[in-house]
Design an enzyme around this catalytic site. Structure first.
Site, PDB file in Angstrom:
ATOM      1  N   THR A   1       0.852  -1.193   0.000  1.00 21.73           N
ATOM      2  CA  THR A   1       0.000   0.000   0.000  1.00 21.73           C
ATOM      3  C   THR A   1       0.883   1.236   0.000  1.00 21.73           C
ATOM      4  O   THR A   1       1.941   1.255   0.637  1.00 21.73           O
ATOM      5  CB  THR A   1      -0.936   0.025   1.221  1.00 21.73           C
ATOM      6  N   ASP A   2       0.427   2.265  -0.695  1.00 18.68           N
ATOM      7  CA  ASP A   2       1.222   3.479  -0.866  1.00 18.68           C
ATOM      8  C   ASP A   2       1.061   4.428   0.323  1.00 18.68           C
ATOM      9  O   ASP A   2       0.350   4.141   1.291  1.00 18.68           O
ATOM     10  CB  ASP A   2       0.817   4.189  -2.159  1.00 18.68           C
ATOM     11  N   LYS A   3       1.670   5.563   0.207  1.00 16.79           N
ATOM     12  CA  LYS A   3       1.613   6.602   1.234  1.00 16.79           C
ATOM     13  C   LYS A   3       0.166   6.993   1.534  1.00 16.79           C
ATOM     14  O   LYS A   3      -0.612   7.298   0.638  1.00 16.79           O
ATOM     15  CB  LYS A   3       2.398   7.828   0.754  1.00 16.79           C
TER      16      LYS A   3
ATOM     17  N   VAL B   1      -2.333   5.229   2.421  1.00 12.06           N
ATOM     18  CA  VAL B   1      -3.359   4.212   2.149  1.00 12.06           C
ATOM     19  C   VAL B   1      -3.500   3.296   3.364  1.00 12.06           C
ATOM     20  O   VAL B   1      -2.505   2.877   3.956  1.00 12.06           O
ATOM     21  CB  VAL B   1      -3.007   3.390   0.893  1.00 12.06           C
TER      22      VAL B   1
END
Length: 424
Positions: free
Chosen positions: A121-123, A125
């Site tokens: 998962t990205d920043k 998220v």
């Protein structure tokens, strides 16, 4: 034996002094009842034991496990561990080390305990049902591990898995949700307002756009660093639907849910961004179909705050091993209430706050008209530079790169958020 030795030595003309000396040595060996070689080896072993004392360390039996965690991504630079960066995995490893679940060596080299994550998962998220595979001791106290974690990260459950279980490789599909205010889907000619309430006709038209994503398509336009003919750019989307609107703090929200075999970096956020642009009337539906082609199009990326990893699916694994009497099926119905409580307490308030206070979606919507939804200038010139029948002059909208767009967003947000255009 001495006589035999002396006769042998005389036959070979050995000096008398030499064979007398050797005879005495042989005689001494006859009188001795202990093997001199054995005596030497024992003395050497005793010396080694004195220099290197044997230290016995307790051996901890470990087994492969599926670990369920949930977290709010607010303030974190994504899930995956990155030295010097604040990530979910870094805090998780620190807590397991302090709780005695992993060793110092495993903390530095996670491969030793066969650590793997089901989905990155990205920043910013969040995740409700993120699954990890890792070798852990037979007994792990979740309460102790969680005591070293911040409240927005929880280790919820652990289940025994097969020796070859890999949470990423054995995963059948992943389900994500994207929560956003309904004014995001309002017509372009209407003023943006937090008082907006979405009519059923707009939800219906949104679902029609989402249906276009179903099946297998080339999503090279919905990620970065993927070439059009790269086989890995093809992804399979199982379902993509819009839920019913809900009202939180006098603002109406709607949630889109997408289930797919796997997703690439930024793929879902770009799918949502293009859907919003089509529903608002900024670009026709044909743009989506065109994005599956080889041309490199300018596709907007929606903010990351509304994206949540809802669930990771293991249907095939459960059918094969879930009922073998040794391993448990990888599903989490027994902790569903805990997960729902965590979501309402830590994840949903973060999304609502981002819209009520930070105006993240309002700011992003102002940048949406800056996108051309057409072939990017560099790609257009490269592909068509030898074709005189095609106008290669850059369009005004197409010439905007990411840096220029960010500058315009800041300018527009400063002007319109305090003006009469936005009703907030």
């Amino acid at each position: 034996m001495r006589k035999i030795f002396q006769i042998t030595c005389k036959n070979f003309l050995f000096p008398k002094v030499f064979y007398n000396t050797m005879g005495e040595c042989v005689g001494a060996m006859e009188e001795s009842t202990i093997n001199p070689l054995k005596r030497i080896s024992e003395s050497c072993m005793n010396a080694v034991e004195e220099k290197r004392p044997l230290i016995e360390t307790p051996r901890v039996k470990r087994r492969k496990c599926a670990v369920l965690i949930c977290y709010s991504g607010q303030g974190y630079l994504g899930l995956q561990r990155n030295p010097g960066m604040k990530t979910i995995e870094e805090d998780l490893f620190v807590s397991m080390l302090k709780a005695g679940v992993i060793t110092d060596e495993a903390f530095d080299q996670p491969k030793i305990i066969e650590f793997q994550r089901a989905a990155r998962t990205d920043k910013g998220v969040s995740a409700v049902k993120q699954v990890l595979s890792v070798k852990l001791p037979m007994e792990v106290c979740l309460k102790t591990v969680n005591s070293y974690l911040p409240d927005q990260i929880r280790m919820v459950a652990i289940k025994r898995a097969t020796k070859g279980f890999n949470c990423k490789g054995n995963c059948d599909a992943r389900t994500y949700s994207y929560m956003m205010p309904t004014f995001t889907l309002s017509p372009q000619n209407e003023p943006l307002s937090e008082d907006y309430r979405i009519p059923p006709s707009v939800i219906e038209s949104t679902n029609k756009v989402l249906e276009t994503f179903l099946g297998t398509h080339n999503y090279h336009n919905f990620t970065s660093r993927k070439k059009p003919l790269d086989p890995s750019a093809k992804r399979y989307v199982i379902s993509f639907t819009s839920g019913d609107p809900i009202i939180i703090d006098n603002m109406e929200f709607i949630t889109l849910k997408v289930k797919g075999q796997s997703f690439m970096l930024h793929q879902i956020r770009k799918m949502v961004g293009l859907t919003i642009a089509i529903v608002r009337g900024l670009t026709p539906l044909e743009t989506l179909t065109r994005a599956y082609g080889e041309e490199r199009l300018d596709i907007p990326i929606a903010p990351g705050v509304g994206l949540v990893l809802e669930e990771v699916h293991y249907d095939r694994y459960n059918q094969r091993f879930g009922n073998d009497g040794i391993h448990e099926p990888i599903e989490w119905s027994e902790v569903e209430n805990k997960l729902e409580e965590f979501k309402k307490k830590f994840i949903l308030p973060t999304i609502v706050k981002a819209e009520k206070e930070d105006k993240s979606m309002l700011v992003w919507l102002n940048s949406l008209p800056l996108h051309s939804f057409d072939v990017r200038v560099g790609d257009r010139n490269q592909v068509n530079k030898d074709d005189p029948s095609i106008n290669n002059e850059p369009k005004e909208d197409c010439s905007e790169d990411a840096r220029d767009i960010k500058e315009k967003i800041q300018t527009l947000s400063g002007e319109t958020l305090n003006g009469t255009t936005l009703k907030v």
